[in-house]
Motif scaffolding. Structure first.
Motif, PDB file in Angstrom:
ATOM      1  N   TYR A 207      39.857  55.424  31.874  1.00  0.00           N
ATOM      2  CA  TYR A 207      39.702  54.123  30.835  1.00  0.00           C
ATOM      3  C   TYR A 207      39.076  53.225  31.485  1.00  0.00           C
ATOM      4  N   PRO A 208      38.504  52.021  30.712  1.00  0.00           N
ATOM      5  CA  PRO A 208      37.679  50.923  31.176  1.00  0.00           C
ATOM      6  C   PRO A 208      38.779  50.188  31.910  1.00  0.00           C
ATOM      7  N   ASN A 209      38.307  48.903  32.666  1.00  0.00           N
ATOM      8  CA  ASN A 209      39.119  48.238  33.485  1.00  0.00           C
ATOM      9  C   ASN A 209      39.665  47.308  32.452  1.00  0.00           C
ATOM     10  N   TRP A 210      38.927  46.688  31.408  1.00  0.00           N
ATOM     11  CA  TRP A 210      39.080  45.742  30.490  1.00  0.00           C
ATOM     12  C   TRP A 210      40.659  46.302  29.596  1.00  0.00           C
ATOM     13  N   LEU A 211      40.490  47.524  29.573  1.00  0.00           N
ATOM     14  CA  LEU A 211      41.829  48.069  28.801  1.00  0.00           C
ATOM     15  C   LEU A 211      42.958  48.136  29.721  1.00  0.00           C
ATOM     16  N   LYS A 212      42.507  48.322  30.823  1.00  0.00           N
ATOM     17  CA  LYS A 212      43.603  48.588  31.947  1.00  0.00           C
ATOM     18  C   LYS A 212      44.431  47.208  31.665  1.00  0.00           C
ATOM     19  N   VAL A 213      43.631  46.141  32.052  1.00  0.00           N
ATOM     20  CA  VAL A 213      44.175  44.721  31.898  1.00  0.00           C
ATOM     21  C   VAL A 213      44.781  44.342  30.833  1.00  0.00           C
ATOM     22  N   VAL A 214      44.308  44.556  29.639  1.00  0.00           N
ATOM     23  CA  VAL A 214      44.909  44.322  28.494  1.00  0.00           C
ATOM     24  C   VAL A 214      46.275  44.906  28.314  1.00  0.00           C
TER      25      VAL A 214
ATOM     26  N   ILE B 282      46.253  38.392  34.262  1.00  0.00           N
ATOM     27  CA  ILE B 282      45.515  37.783  35.228  1.00  0.00           C
ATOM     28  C   ILE B 282      45.817  38.360  36.606  1.00  0.00           C
ATOM     29  N   GLY B 283      47.200  38.758  36.854  1.00  0.00           N
ATOM     30  CA  GLY B 283      47.290  39.463  38.023  1.00  0.00           C
ATOM     31  C   GLY B 283      46.625  41.139  38.198  1.00  0.00           C
ATOM     32  N   TYR B 284      46.964  41.349  37.193  1.00  0.00           N
ATOM     33  CA  TYR B 284      46.281  42.995  37.236  1.00  0.00           C
ATOM     34  C   TYR B 284      44.835  42.735  37.389  1.00  0.00           C
ATOM     35  N   LEU B 285      44.187  41.849  36.455  1.00  0.00           N
ATOM     36  CA  LEU B 285      42.754  41.680  36.735  1.00  0.00           C
ATOM     37  C   LEU B 285      42.236  41.178  38.100  1.00  0.00           C
ATOM     38  N   PHE B 286      43.219  40.404  38.917  1.00  0.00           N
ATOM     39  CA  PHE B 286      42.913  40.180  40.342  1.00  0.00           C
ATOM     40  C   PHE B 286      43.043  41.360  41.030  1.00  0.00           C
ATOM     41  N   PHE B 287      44.028  42.245  40.813  1.00  0.00           N
ATOM     42  CA  PHE B 287      44.238  43.517  41.543  1.00  0.00           C
ATOM     43  C   PHE B 287      42.902  44.484  41.397  1.00  0.00           C
ATOM     44  N   VAL B 288      42.598  44.807  40.293  1.00  0.00           N
ATOM     45  CA  VAL B 288      41.634  45.557  40.185  1.00  0.00           C
ATOM     46  C   VAL B 288      40.303  45.154  40.473  1.00  0.00           C
ATOM     47  N   THR B 289      39.921  43.892  40.561  1.00  0.00           N
ATOM     48  CA  THR B 289      38.763  43.230  41.144  1.00  0.00           C
ATOM     49  C   THR B 289      38.877  43.325  42.531  1.00  0.00           C
TER      50      THR B 289
ATOM     51  N   HIS C 106      40.734  45.111  44.659  1.00  0.00           N
ATOM     52  CA  HIS C 106      40.891  46.568  45.134  1.00  0.00           C
ATOM     53  C   HIS C 106      39.316  47.093  45.439  1.00  0.00           C
ATOM     54  N   ARG C 107      38.403  46.587  44.721  1.00  0.00           N
ATOM     55  CA  ARG C 107      37.130  47.072  44.862  1.00  0.00           C
ATOM     56  C   ARG C 107      36.277  46.495  46.070  1.00  0.00           C
ATOM     57  N   VAL C 108      36.806  45.230  46.749  1.00  0.00           N
ATOM     58  CA  VAL C 108      36.460  44.613  47.775  1.00  0.00           C
ATOM     59  C   VAL C 108      37.465  45.089  49.079  1.00  0.00           C
ATOM     60  N   VAL C 109      38.783  45.186  48.752  1.00  0.00           N
ATOM     61  CA  VAL C 109      39.581  45.509  49.929  1.00  0.00           C
ATOM     62  C   VAL C 109      40.217  46.825  49.585  1.00  0.00           C
ATOM     63  N   PRO C 110      39.588  47.975  50.177  1.00  0.00           N
ATOM     64  CA  PRO C 110      40.385  49.464  49.695  1.00  0.00           C
ATOM     65  C   PRO C 110      41.591  49.676  49.988  1.00  0.00           C
ATOM     66  N   ILE C 111      41.995  48.743  50.863  1.00  0.00           N
ATOM     67  CA  ILE C 111      43.541  49.057  51.449  1.00  0.00           C
ATOM     68  C   ILE C 111      44.540  48.552  50.412  1.00  0.00           C
ATOM     69  N   THR C 112      45.129  49.434  49.678  1.00  0.00           N
ATOM     70  CA  THR C 112      46.034  48.906  48.639  1.00  0.00           C
ATOM     71  C   THR C 112      47.196  48.137  48.794  1.00  0.00           C
ATOM     72  N   PHE C 113      47.786  48.303  50.052  1.00  0.00           N
ATOM     73  CA  PHE C 113      48.726  47.362  50.675  1.00  0.00           C
ATOM     74  C   PHE C 113      48.261  45.820  50.352  1.00  0.00           C
ATOM     75  N   PHE C 114      47.236  45.553  51.116  1.00  0.00           N
ATOM     76  CA  PHE C 114      46.709  44.021  50.857  1.00  0.00           C
ATOM     77  C   PHE C 114      46.327  43.495  49.684  1.00  0.00           C
ATOM     78  N   ALA C 115      45.910  44.592  48.833  1.00  0.00           N
ATOM     79  CA  ALA C 115      45.691  44.156  47.383  1.00  0.00           C
ATOM     80  C   ALA C 115      46.888  43.782  46.747  1.00  0.00           C
ATOM     81  N   GLU C 116      47.758  44.746  46.753  1.00  0.00           N
ATOM     82  CA  GLU C 116      49.127  44.454  46.199  1.00  0.00           C
ATOM     83  C   GLU C 116      49.786  43.310  46.539  1.00  0.00           C
ATOM     84  N   LEU C 117      49.486  43.118  47.778  1.00  0.00           N
ATOM     85  CA  LEU C 117      50.248  41.963  48.536  1.00  0.00           C
ATOM     86  C   LEU C 117      49.622  40.515  48.093  1.00  0.00           C
ATOM     87  N   LEU C 118      48.415  40.556  47.792  1.00  0.00           N
ATOM     88  CA  LEU C 118      47.830  39.280  47.633  1.00  0.00           C
ATOM     89  C   LEU C 118      47.661  39.201  45.902  1.00  0.00           C
ATOM     90  N   THR C 119      47.808  40.246  45.245  1.00  0.00           N
ATOM     91  CA  THR C 119      48.214  40.090  44.028  1.00  0.00           C
ATOM     92  C   THR C 119      49.664  39.557  43.421  1.00  0.00           C
TER      93      THR C 119
END
Length: 258
Positions: A123-130, A159-166, A168-181
């Motif tokens: 699924y495309p990222n835009w669909l996941k965000v919507v 907005i939060g999920y869009l931030f998480f998807v974006t 997660h590409r830069v920070v591959p560690i899921t824990f920190f991506a979820e924490l910041l989200t």
């Protein structure tokens, strides 16, 4: 001509690759451990291999064909996501092979197409965000929140999920991506209430973080434990706990200053 008739046309090493590819797709896309092992054994049996063994953990797959040398294969799993469509497609292929409707060569080609994601199976990222935004609003209603908070929840959740998807590409560690989200969602929720866009802060926060909640991981952990896969069950449970801890810590950090 059945799949067994094609056994002479495909080597045992190729059968191992076929089984490992099927197991990899299921494991990487949210399938349970026992499902991975069952599918690999089914495919091997359809290829004429009656004796095969597999050992699956969330980070690796070991597959061996008994009675032959140099047939033990190991595949490392480094990335995991959720795409139950791919899991369903692999299950269908394994059952088609069991019925003799698909040859090993055809199955391997189909699995490569599914794994590559080039045929629209991802699924495309835009669909996941919507979807995450709409789901957040629906969770608000399910939690008996006010309709006046629907759009603030949709905005903060999307907005939060869009931030998480974006991120997660830069920070591959899921824990920190979820924490910041979680921190961002908490800030957006507090801001919406502060400016009068929302009213019930608690339900706005709870509904907005629901797309990040590891419900599938918890379900798979319980099912693996019930099926006797203790290593996989405990590891998936620990992963779910870390995700829940990251979400809770991010929200707590924002509320401590509010």
């Amino acid at each position: 001509m059945t799949a067994t008739d094609h056994h002479d046309n495909i080597g045992r090493c190729d059968i191992s690759q076929l089984c490992l590819l099927a197991g990899k797709i299921i494991l990487q896309n949210g399938g349970e451990t026992y499902r991975v092992e069952d599918t690999m054994v089914r495919i091997a049996a359809a290829c004429g291999i009656s004796q095969s063994q597999s050992f699956v953990t969330p980070t690796g797959i070991i597959f061996a064909i008994e009675g032959t040398a140099h047939t033990t294969r190991l595949m490392r799993i480094s990335q995991r996501s959720t795409n139950l469509l791919k899991v369903t497609l692999v299950n269908d292929i394994s059952r088609q092979m069991s019925r003799g409707e698909v040859t090993p060569e055809e199955a391997y080609s189909l699995l490569q197409r599914i794994d590559s994601g080039a045929s629209g199976y991802s699924y495309p990222n835009w669909l996941k965000v919507v979807t995450a935004a709409i789901a957040s609003g629906c969770f608000l209603i399910m939690f008996q929140g006010a309709w006046s908070d629907f759009w603030p929840v949709v905005a903060s959740g999307g907005i939060g999920y869009l931030f998480f998807v974006t991120l997660h590409r830069v920070v591959p560690i899921t824990f920190f991506a979820e924490l910041l989200t979680a921190v961002l969602i908490g800030l957006l929720s507090v801001l919406s209430v502060h400016i009068g866009f929302g009213t019930d802060l608690d339900k706005i926060i709870i509904s907005s973080v629901m797309p990040l909640v590891p419900g599938l991981h918890l379900t798979n952990a319980v099912r693996d434990l019930m099926a006797g896969h203790l290593v996989s069950g405990l590891s998936k449970g620990a992963e779910a706990f870390l995700t829940a801890f990251a979400i809770g810590a991010g929200i707590a950090a924002v509320l401590s200053f509010y």
